[in-house]
Enzyme design. Structure first.
Site, PDB file in Angstrom:
ATOM      1  N   GLY A 206      -3.571  -9.042  -4.670  1.00  0.00           N
ATOM      2  CA  GLY A 206      -4.774  -8.276  -5.013  1.00  0.00           C
ATOM      3  C   GLY A 206      -4.670  -6.843  -4.564  1.00  0.00           C
ATOM      4  O   GLY A 206      -3.591  -6.374  -4.203  1.00  0.00           O
ATOM      5  N   ASN A 207      -5.767  -6.148  -4.606  1.00  0.00           N
ATOM      6  CA  ASN A 207      -5.789  -4.763  -4.119  1.00  0.00           C
ATOM      7  C   ASN A 207      -7.130  -4.477  -3.451  1.00  0.00           C
ATOM      8  O   ASN A 207      -8.015  -5.322  -3.443  1.00  0.00           O
ATOM      9  CB  ASN A 207      -5.497  -3.785  -5.266  1.00  0.00           C
ATOM     10  CG  ASN A 207      -6.525  -3.892  -6.370  1.00  0.00           C
ATOM     11  OD1 ASN A 207      -7.707  -3.624  -6.160  1.00  0.00           O
ATOM     12  ND2 ASN A 207      -6.084  -4.319  -7.555  1.00  0.00           N
ATOM     13  N   ARG A 208      -7.257  -3.271  -2.900  1.00  0.00           N
ATOM     14  CA  ARG A 208      -8.412  -2.973  -2.062  1.00  0.00           C
ATOM     15  C   ARG A 208      -9.621  -2.435  -2.818  1.00  0.00           C
ATOM     16  O   ARG A 208     -10.575  -1.975  -2.209  1.00  0.00           O
ATOM     17  CB  ARG A 208      -8.029  -1.951  -0.993  1.00  0.00           C
ATOM     18  CG  ARG A 208      -7.073  -2.474   0.025  1.00  0.00           C
ATOM     19  CD  ARG A 208      -6.897  -1.431   1.125  1.00  0.00           C
ATOM     20  NE  ARG A 208      -5.748  -1.743   1.947  1.00  0.00           N
ATOM     21  CZ  ARG A 208      -5.777  -2.623   2.944  1.00  0.00           C
ATOM     22  NH1 ARG A 208      -6.885  -3.274   3.207  1.00  0.00           N
ATOM     23  NH2 ARG A 208      -4.696  -2.843   3.647  1.00  0.00           N
ATOM     24  N   SER A 209      -9.583  -2.441  -4.132  1.00  0.00           N
ATOM     25  CA  SER A 209     -10.729  -1.878  -4.862  1.00  0.00           C
ATOM     26  C   SER A 209     -12.009  -2.668  -4.549  1.00  0.00           C
ATOM     27  O   SER A 209     -12.024  -3.894  -4.583  1.00  0.00           O
ATOM     28  CB  SER A 209     -10.454  -1.932  -6.371  1.00  0.00           C
ATOM     29  OG  SER A 209     -11.610  -1.531  -7.051  1.00  0.00           O
TER      30      SER A 209
END
Ligand code: CTP
Length: 414
Positions: A206-209
Site C-alpha cells: 500500500g501507500n501512505r495516501s
C-alpha cells in the site's frame, strides 16, 4: 438578512431542512412558506421548529398582518427549493394563488430557484420556456444536478446539494452575476486515497495516501454545483455527504471504475495514489515462513497508467461531448541534480497528456496525511503555472475554481 424560503411539493423538500439550517446557522432570519403540496412531504411543524417562526401557506392566515404583501416586500432574498415544474410555471405566468406565489410577485430583492423534477419534466419545452422567461426577468434559476432520481431513473433533475444552493444564494445577494455556480450541471469524477495490492489474503502493498486531498476536492466540487462521484481507494477520512461513492481497493479495480465513470463525466480528477506495480501472483492462502524453504521473493508487474489511458480514450472518442472532457492529474515531485521540480512536472504533464497537473513539491513539506498542502497547477494550454497553498480545503477550492475557469473560458479541443 431576512430570507423567505419557499418550499415546493417535491420529494426533495426533505433536503431543504438542511438548507434552512445552513441559513439559520449563518445568522439569517428565515421565514418558510411551503406550498400546499410541500406540506404532504414535510410537515409545517418541522419548518416552524427549524426556523423559529410560524409557518403558513394560506393568504387567509393572519390577514391583519397582510402577509401576502409584507413577506415578499421585506425579504432581502427569496429562495425556492425544490422548485417543481408546477411552481416554475406558476411563477413564470405571474399567478397568485397561494402565499408563496403572492410573495414572489411582491419580491423586491433577488430570487433564486433551485429546481428538482424528473428529467423529462425538466427538459419539456414548457418548462424550458418557463425557465427562460424567469431568467429573462433577472430571476436566478440554478441548473439541477444530475444523478439518481426518485424512481429507478437518473439524469438531470436532482435538487442541487444544500451547500451549493446556499453558496449560490449568498453569491446572488452579494451582487455576483456568478450565481450560476462554476460547475453547475457538470458531472465530476474524483479518485481518492491509496490503492492496496494484495499479496495474500491478509497482506498488501500500500501507500501512505490518506484520501484527505481527494475528499476535500469532492467537497469543493459539490459546493461548486457539480454532481460528484468519488472513486474511493483506501481512505483514512470518511467520504463527504452528497457525493456518490464507489469503493475500490486495487489499481485494476480503480481502472475499471474510472473508465466506466469517465463515460459520462465532464471532468475526471485523478487524486488517488495508484500503485505503479502489483505482485505478479496473489497467494490464495497466507504466505508462511518456513525454515526448510527459501524466503519468498516477491515479483512485481506494472499496473496500467489509468490517467494516461483516460486521456487516450478521451482523445479517441467519437463524440464531441466526450472529447471536451477535462482531465486532471496529481503528481508528487522532488527536484534533483538533473532538474528542478517544475521541469520534472512539465515533462510529466506532457507525458501524461492531461489538461491540468497539480504538483506537490515533496520534501519541503510532508504531503501525505497532512492537513496543509502547497501546489503548483500546470496547464497544457501553456498558461503560467498557478501556485496555491493552505489547508487541503483551500487548495481544493483553488483547483476547482481553476477547473471551472478552464471549462468556461478555455475553448474545448476540436
Ligand atoms: N496514476 C494513474 N495510474 C497509475 C499511476 C498513477 O492514473 N498507475 C495517476 C495518479 O493518480 C496521478 C498521476 O497519475 O494523478 C501521477 O502519478 P505519478 O505516480 O506521480 O506518476 P508516474 O507516471 O508514476 O510518475 P513517476 O515516474 O514519477 O512515478
Amino acid at each position: 438578512m431576512r430570507i423567505v424560503l419557499g418550499v415546493g411539493g417535491g420529494i426533495a423538500a426533505y433536503k431543504v431542512a438542511s438548507l434552512l439550517r445552513l441559513f439559520t446557522e449563518a445568522g439569517h432570519d428565515v421565514t418558510v412558506i411551503p406550498t400546499e403540496a410541500a406540506t404532504r412531504f414535510v410537515g409545517v411543524a418541522t419548518w416552524e421548529a427549524l426556523s423559529g417562526h410560524p409557518v403558513s401557506n394560506s393568504v387567509f392566515d393572519d390577514v391583519h398582518q397582510v402577509n401576502h404583501v409584507r413577506l415578499g416586500h421585506e425579504a432581502d432574498l427569496i429562495v425556492v427549493a425544490p422548485a417543481t415544474a408546477d411552481l416554475l410555471a406558476r411563477a413564470a405566468t405571474g399567478q397568485a394563488n397561494d402565499l408563496l406565489t403572492n410573495t414572489l410577485l411582491m419580491a423586491s430583492g433577488p430570487v433564486l430557484f433551485a429546481p428538482a423534477m424528473h428529467t423529462e419534466m425538466w427538459q419539456h419545452a414548457a418548462t424550458r420556456a418557463n425557465v427562460e422567461t424567469l431568467r429573462g426577468r433577472g430571476v436566478a434559476v440554478l441548473e439541477p444536478a444530475s444523478g439518481r432520481l426518485t424512481g429507478s431513473d437518473s439524469g438531470p433533475g436532482r435538487l442541487p446539494e444544500p451547500e451549493a444552493i446556499f453558496d449560490a444564494a449568498i453569491a446572488l445577494t452579494q451582487g455576483s452575476s456568478d450565481y450560476q455556480l462554476p460547475l453547475a450541471g457538470k458531472t465530476v469524477t474524483i479518485s481518492a486515497g491509496g490503492t492496496r495490492e494484495p499479496l495474500d489474503p491478509v497482506r498488501f502493498l500500500g501507500n501512505r495516501s490518506s484520501g484527505k486531498q481527494g475528499v476535500a476536492l469532492a467537497v469543493a466540487a459539490r459546493n461548486a454545483g457539480a454532481t460528484v462521484r468519488l472513486l474511493a481507494a483506501h481512505m483514512e477520512v470518511p467520504a463527504p455527504a452528497g457525493v456518490e461513492v464507489v469503493a475500490v481497493e486495487t489499481a485494476l479495480q480503480l481502472r475499471e471504475a474510472a473508465l466506466a465513470a469517465a463515460a459520462d463525466s465532464d471532468v475526471v480528477i485523478m487524486a488517488a495514489a495508484v500503485a505503479d506495480f502489483r505482485p505478479a501472483e496473489i497467494s490464495g492462502t497466507k504466505i508462511k515462513k518456513r525454515d526448510d524453504a527459501a524466503d519468498p521473493v516477491i515479483s512485481l508487474v506494472r499496473n496500467p497508467d489509468i490517467l494516461h489511458e483516460l486521456v487516450e480514450l478521451r482523445d479517441a472518442a467519437a463524440n464531441q461531448l466526450r472529447r471536451s472532457q477535462l482531465i486532471v492529474g496529481f503528481a508528487a515531485e522532488t527536484g534533483d541534480g538533473e532538474g528542478d521540480v517544475l521541469a520534472y512536472a512539465e515533462a510529466k504533464l506532457r507525458r501524461k497528456g492531461c489538461d491540468l497537473l497539480v504538483v506537490n513539491h515533496v520534501g519541503t513539506d510532508k504531503v501525505f496525511g497532512q492537513d496543509t498542502n502547497a501546489v503548483v497547477i500546470l496547464s497544457r494550454s501553456g498558461s503560467e503555472p498557478q501556485e496555491a497553498s493552505g489547508t487541503k480545503t483551500e487548495v481544493s477550492a483553488a483547483v476547482i475554481n481553476r477547473i471551472g475557469y478552464e471549462l468556461n473560458h478555455v475553448s474545448p479541443r476540436a
